[in-house]
Design a protein around this motif. Structure first.
Motif, PDB file in Angstrom:
ATOM      1  N   ASP A 240     -11.970  41.008 -15.811  1.00  0.00           N
ATOM      2  CA  ASP A 240     -12.171  40.988 -15.309  1.00  0.00           C
ATOM      3  C   ASP A 240     -12.155  40.375 -13.617  1.00  0.00           C
ATOM      4  N   GLU A 241     -11.071  40.579 -13.370  1.00  0.00           N
ATOM      5  CA  GLU A 241     -11.069  39.588 -12.355  1.00  0.00           C
ATOM      6  C   GLU A 241     -12.082  40.099 -10.999  1.00  0.00           C
ATOM      7  N   GLU A 242     -12.501  40.989 -10.473  1.00  0.00           N
ATOM      8  CA  GLU A 242     -13.073  41.479  -9.785  1.00  0.00           C
ATOM      9  C   GLU A 242     -15.374  40.920 -10.209  1.00  0.00           C
ATOM     10  N   ALA A 245     -15.717  37.703  -9.825  1.00  0.00           N
ATOM     11  CA  ALA A 245     -16.111  37.272  -8.205  1.00  0.00           C
ATOM     12  C   ALA A 245     -17.120  37.702  -8.656  1.00  0.00           C
ATOM     13  N   ARG A 246     -17.565  38.446  -8.587  1.00  0.00           N
ATOM     14  CA  ARG A 246     -19.254  39.658  -8.043  1.00  0.00           C
ATOM     15  C   ARG A 246     -20.264  37.929  -8.808  1.00  0.00           C
TER      16      ARG A 246
END
Length: 455
Positions: A240-242, A245-246
């Motif tokens: 999951d890219e998001e 990033a988080r």
């Protein structure tokens, strides 16, 4: 010939060694951060659902400890060390750890751990009785031998049980990752990192090395799980890219908050203009009393994402803790509004309102802080600030009640009992606050009685 008192002393030393090995991690410092807690909840939610537990009943708690560890210690709570977050490179790796710990919860391992602890202690006590009998008969060497054999049997029994639990929980974690559609690549990567650490520290892949450990060697775990994960339909699922990033942002923030500033500047040099690097440096500059540089980093983050509540929280925190509470109100008010009164952010906003020393802000501070503790009662800082507001407004019974809430959470039971009794005496009889004061008084009394009985 050794005397009986010396045998007892030797036994107590052995028992202490056993207790050290088998007790769960004692109470440690908990790190509270709104952004990190939300991230961990979002990472864990699909895994919790796959385990058939209820997400609202499972907590993920961050512990201020640099070691690479995670554990459960009763109830449906997973404790994760800050050192594990720092060591992981991806959110997927941390999800693998969470899945494993959920396996401990669903299998009831904490309860079984306590049962095995009692059994191991029983073996050791039996060895003491045999040793005492031999000592009284004049066989000093036989007595010591009985005690040593008892300790070895107890430790061996316990450690083997614990390793079997860990191996079974690895498989449960693999099922939960698969059920959530999450790849096991991160889990394998994390075990590979642990294996490399074991090699550097000199752990040999021998039967003797395995026997003396509470966990199976990482190499053994990798061998078992590699084929299992590779056959799983979720193996090729993309990260999951998001979420990643988080994770990188929260990890950097945590590093900047905990590490000495010079280490942060080495890890995240000014040449690195990524969001995580600026985030880490902002906290490092703040710790280093370089307020202008901390604010410059915060403003650069906000220029990129003006509605990010955690960037707003950062700017407000720097201003507040640098003696500029009035300036902190705007970013903290916006962060509180965007997060719909997230308790930790609202608590800081309430603190800023009080720190202005302007009585005109007290009504808003009370409203904000009451909303914070309504969502999260286990927030001693917010209770303390609410007590300050009540006292400033002359409402001493509720000020004492807020103090009692804070004191009982901090295990200051005598003070909590006195504060609760004082609050109860001044509150309207039968009101919700009056009932709560009674509850805290009962809780504090019960805790004091347990402490007295244990002595």
């Amino acid at each position: 010939m050794r005397s009986l008192p010396r045998f007892c002393a030797a036994f107590m030393a052995m028992l202490a060694t056993l207790a050290l090995a088998i007790q769960p991690v004692a109470a440690q410092s908990v790190l509270r951060d709104a952004e990190t807690e939300e991230l961990l909840r979002d990472m864990a939610r699909p895994l919790i659902e796959a385990s058939e537990l209820e997400p609202e009943n499972v907590e993920i708690v961050l512990i201020n400890d640099p070691s690479i560890n995670a554990f459960v210690a009763g109830g449906q709570v997973v404790y994760i060390h800050a050192g594990l977050i720092n060591a992981a490179e991806t959110a997927n790796e941390v999800q693998g750890v969470i899945a494993h710990e959920l396996g401990h919860i669903t299998a009831g391992h904490v309860v079984r751990f306590n049962e095995r602890t009692s059994a191991a202690t029983g073996i050791t006590i039996l060895s003491l009785l045999l040793g005492v009998g031999a000592a009284l008969a004049g066989a000093g060497d036989a007595a010591m031998g009985a005690m040593m054999a008892g300790q070895q049997a107890a430790m061996g029994s316990f450690l083997a049980f614990n390793r079997n639990q860990e191996a079974a929980t690895d498989l449960a974690g693999a099922r939960y990752l698969s059920g959530a559609g999450i790849s096991g690549r991160g889990s394998l990567a994390f075990f590979e990192r642990l294996r490399n650490m074991e090699i550097r520290r000199g752990f040999a892949q021998t039967q003797e090395a395995s026997y003396s450990r509470t966990h199976p060697l990482a190499g053994d775990r990798l061998q078992t799980l590699r084929d299992l994960y590779a056959r799983d339909p979720a193996w090729e699922a993309p990260d999951d890219e998001e979420l990643q990033a988080r994770f990188l942002a929260a990890r950097a923030k945590l590093y900047g908050y905990l590490a000495p500033p010079e280490r942060t500047f080495t890890m995240y040099p000014p040449s690195d203009t990524s969001v995580p690097a600026r985030y880490a440096r902002a906290y490092a500059y703040h710790k280093d009393a370089q307020v202008d540089r901390a604010l410059a980093e915060a403003d650069s983050l906000l220029a990129e994402d003006p509605r990010n509540p955690y960037f707003l929280e950062l700017k407000g925190q720097v201003l507040l803790e640098s003696g500029r509470p009035e300036d902190a109100l705007v970013p903290l008010r916006r962060a509180t509004d965007i997060t719909l009164n997230q308790p930790l952010i609202a608590g800081m906003f309430g603190h800023a309102l009080i720190a202005t020393e302007d009585a005109a802000h007290h009504e808003e501070a009370e409203r904000v802080l009451r909303a914070a503790v309504a969502k999260d009662r286990l927030n001693p800082f917010a209770w303390y600030q609410l007590g300050v507001v009540y006292a400033a407004r002359g409402d001493m019974p509720r000020a004492r009640l807020a103090s009692a809430e804070q004191q009982v959470m901090n295990r200051r039971y005598p003070e909590a009992l006195r504060s609760a009794q004082a609050a109860e005496a001044g509150l309207p009889r039968g009101s919700p606050d009056w009932i709560r004061a009674q509850d805290i008084a009962l809780q504090a009394r019960a805790a004091l009685e347990r402490i007295r009985d244990s002595r």
